[in-house]
Motif scaffolding. Structure first.
Motif, short mmCIF file in Angstrom:
data_model
loop_
_atom_site.label_atom_id
_atom_site.label_comp_id
_atom_site.label_asym_id
_atom_site.label_seq_id
_atom_site.Cartn_x
_atom_site.Cartn_y
_atom_site.Cartn_z
N PRO A 63 -11.88 -14.25 -5.90
CA PRO A 63 -12.51 -12.93 -6.12
C PRO A 63 -13.35 -12.46 -4.94
N ILE A 64 -13.99 -13.42 -4.24
CA ILE A 64 -14.80 -13.03 -3.09
C ILE A 64 -13.90 -12.71 -1.89
N LEU A 65 -12.85 -13.49 -1.71
CA LEU A 65 -11.92 -13.21 -0.62
C LEU A 65 -11.29 -11.82 -0.75
N PHE A 66 -10.97 -11.44 -1.97
CA PHE A 66 -10.28 -10.17 -2.18
C PHE A 66 -11.24 -9.01 -2.47
N SER A 67 -12.54 -9.25 -2.34
CA SER A 67 -13.47 -8.13 -2.47
C SER A 67 -13.29 -7.16 -1.31
N HIS A 68 -12.82 -7.66 -0.17
CA HIS A 68 -12.50 -6.82 0.98
C HIS A 68 -11.00 -6.95 1.24
N ALA A 69 -10.26 -5.97 0.77
CA ALA A 69 -8.80 -6.04 0.82
C ALA A 69 -8.25 -5.21 1.98
N CYS A 70 -7.09 -5.61 2.45
CA CYS A 70 -6.40 -4.90 3.53
C CYS A 70 -5.00 -4.55 3.06
N LEU A 71 -4.62 -3.31 3.29
CA LEU A 71 -3.32 -2.82 2.83
C LEU A 71 -2.60 -2.09 3.95
N GLU A 72 -1.42 -2.58 4.32
CA GLU A 72 -0.51 -1.79 5.15
C GLU A 72 0.28 -0.91 4.19
N LEU A 73 0.22 0.38 4.39
CA LEU A 73 0.72 1.31 3.38
C LEU A 73 2.19 1.08 3.03
N LYS A 74 2.96 0.58 3.97
CA LYS A 74 4.38 0.32 3.67
C LYS A 74 4.53 -0.78 2.62
N ASP A 75 3.50 -1.60 2.47
CA ASP A 75 3.57 -2.73 1.53
C ASP A 75 2.86 -2.42 0.21
N PRO A 100 0.46 2.52 10.85
CA PRO A 100 0.61 2.34 12.30
C PRO A 100 1.10 3.62 12.98
N PRO A 101 0.95 3.72 14.30
CA PRO A 101 1.35 4.94 15.01
C PRO A 101 2.84 5.26 14.90
N THR A 102 3.68 4.24 14.87
CA THR A 102 5.13 4.47 14.81
C THR A 102 5.74 3.63 13.69
N PRO A 103 5.53 4.03 12.44
CA PRO A 103 6.12 3.26 11.33
C PRO A 103 7.63 3.42 11.29
N VAL A 104 8.31 2.41 10.77
CA VAL A 104 9.77 2.49 10.63
C VAL A 104 10.13 3.66 9.72
N TYR A 105 9.40 3.78 8.61
CA TYR A 105 9.56 4.91 7.70
C TYR A 105 8.19 5.58 7.55
N ALA A 128 -5.36 5.08 11.13
CA ALA A 128 -4.09 5.81 11.16
C ALA A 128 -4.10 6.82 12.31
N PRO A 129 -2.94 7.40 12.64
CA PRO A 129 -2.88 8.45 13.66
C PRO A 129 -3.64 9.70 13.21
N PRO A 130 -4.06 10.54 14.15
CA PRO A 130 -4.86 11.73 13.81
C PRO A 130 -4.19 12.66 12.79
N VAL A 131 -2.91 12.92 12.95
CA VAL A 131 -2.22 13.85 12.05
C VAL A 131 -2.17 13.28 10.64
N PHE A 132 -1.95 11.97 10.52
CA PHE A 132 -1.87 11.34 9.20
C PHE A 132 -3.22 11.40 8.49
N ILE A 133 -4.31 11.14 9.23
CA ILE A 133 -5.63 11.24 8.62
C ILE A 133 -5.89 12.67 8.17
#
Length: 364
Positions: A63-75, A100-105, A128-133
């Motif tokens: 629970p403590i490890l996952f209190s700060h989560a990281c997500l790559e949006l493709k996943d 990322p700046p150049t995602p596959v999709y 994220a890139p400026p346009v995406f934000i």
């Protein structure tokens, strides 16, 4: 023989484990050049090592490890499945989302609608890139001149007052919410716009428009022109002023921005009617040698520093604390302090390290 440590009550073990938990790396790197290493930690992996020692420690540490989560949006689909099935989503208090700046999709800028149906973090950091934000905030960022700036990534961080855990099954449906800013009652914003340094190589660089949602906001919020030959007033963004009034803290990092871009940023700040704390960083971090590297090209090394020394902050009646993160640069320290003190007047106290506090009348 059982480990004596495991014979302690779980409440005490939890307290010990909490002490071992390091600060998430995304906080310590927030003011550095945005890059995909934002979530990589150079610290000891104490909690992960402890979780491998026994099933009991694993249950206490996760629970403590996952209190700060990281997500790559493709996943995101797999991320959701894992957290929900493991019942770990209720422990997530901060989330770093990465596109990322150049995602596959191409990633979906409405990702937050889905994520905030099973997570309720007090802090969201988007890399994220400026346009995406911009798309995430329902703002159209002009990227036509981005080739000169070469800004691949920016960082947006939104925070709210810490809320007690709640039943995640009762979270609001955000299907008709058009903006991440209105998805939660955020009270603090940090925006790392990255560096404009590379654009100084180009002739009439000051005519370029930084790819930035803050600049777009400032453009739409700028005071109406009085000249008969001026361009028509830009259309107002719906509910933008109302959104900006919710922020009580704003931090802005933009290495060597143009003077005219700073004017747009100040237009945005002027609409934060309840802003109490303002932090600005316009020079590279103390360990950043980008300026020296860029001098190998056509860059006039005086140009970016000249822009830095010319900026100012307008008076803002609600601000009680202002911090400059640029005083580590000895070459501009004295001039910057003088400019800020002249602009802010005598009603402020400077602590010598970069923070000014407004002298408030005593409470009766």
């Amino acid at each position: 023989m059982p480990c004596p440590l495991l014979q302690l009550p779980n409440e005490l073990l939890h307290h010990i484990i909490t002490i071992l938990a390091p600060e998430p790396p995304s906080l310590s790197q927030l003011y550095l050049t945005p890059n995909l290493h934002l979530v990589r930690s150079k610290q000891d992996q104490n909690l992960k090592h402890l979780a491998l020692t026994s099933s009991q420690f694993l249950d206490l540490v996760r629970p403590i490890l996952f209190s700060h989560a990281c997500l790559e949006l493709k996943d995101e689909p797999d991320f959701r499945t894992f957290l929900v099935r493991s019942n770990l989503n209720r422990y997530v208090t901060s989330l770093v989302a990465i596109s990322p700046p150049t995602p596959v999709y191409p990633d979906d800028p409405s990702w937050w609608r889905r994520v905030l149906r099973y997570l309720d973090p007090n802090r969201i950091t988007l890399l994220a890139p400026p346009v995406f934000i911009g798309e995430t905030l329902n703002a159209s960022v002009q990227g036509g001149f981005n080739w000169a700036f070469e800004i691949d990534l920016q960082i947006l961080q939104l925070e709210r007052d810490t809320c007690p855990p709640r039943d995640l099954s009762s979270l609001q449906n955000l299907e008709y919410c058009t903006n991440l800013l209105t998805a939660r009652p955020w009270t603090s914003m940090t925006f790392n716009e990255s560096s404009s340094l590379k654009a100084y190589h180009h002739y009439e660089y000051f005519l370029g428009r930084v790819p930035s949602f803050v600049g777009e906001w400032g453009f739409h919020l700028q005071p109406p022109a009085h000249s008969p030959d001026a361009d028509p007033d830009p259309p107002a963004l719906p509910d933008l002023t109302t959104i900006l009034e919710t922020f009580i803290s704003f931090s802005y990092i933009a290495v060597f921005p143009f003077f005219n871009h700073m004017e747009l940023m100040l237009n945005t700040i002027s609409k934060m009617a309840n802003l109490h704390q303002l932090t600005i960083q316009l020079a590279p971090d103390v360990n950043n040698h980008a300026t020296e590297l860029e001098q190998r090209g056509s860059l006039d090394p005086n140009d970016p520093w000249m822009e830095l020394e010319r900026w100012h902050i307008d008076q803002h009646p609600s601000i009680v604390e202002f911090r400059s993160r640029d005083l580590h640069v000895e070459a501009v320290r004295e001039d910057l302090i003088r400019v800020l003190q002249d602009n802010m007047g005598n009603n402020w106290t400077f602590d010598g390290s970069g923070t000014w506090r407004r002298n408030l009348p005593p409470v009766k």
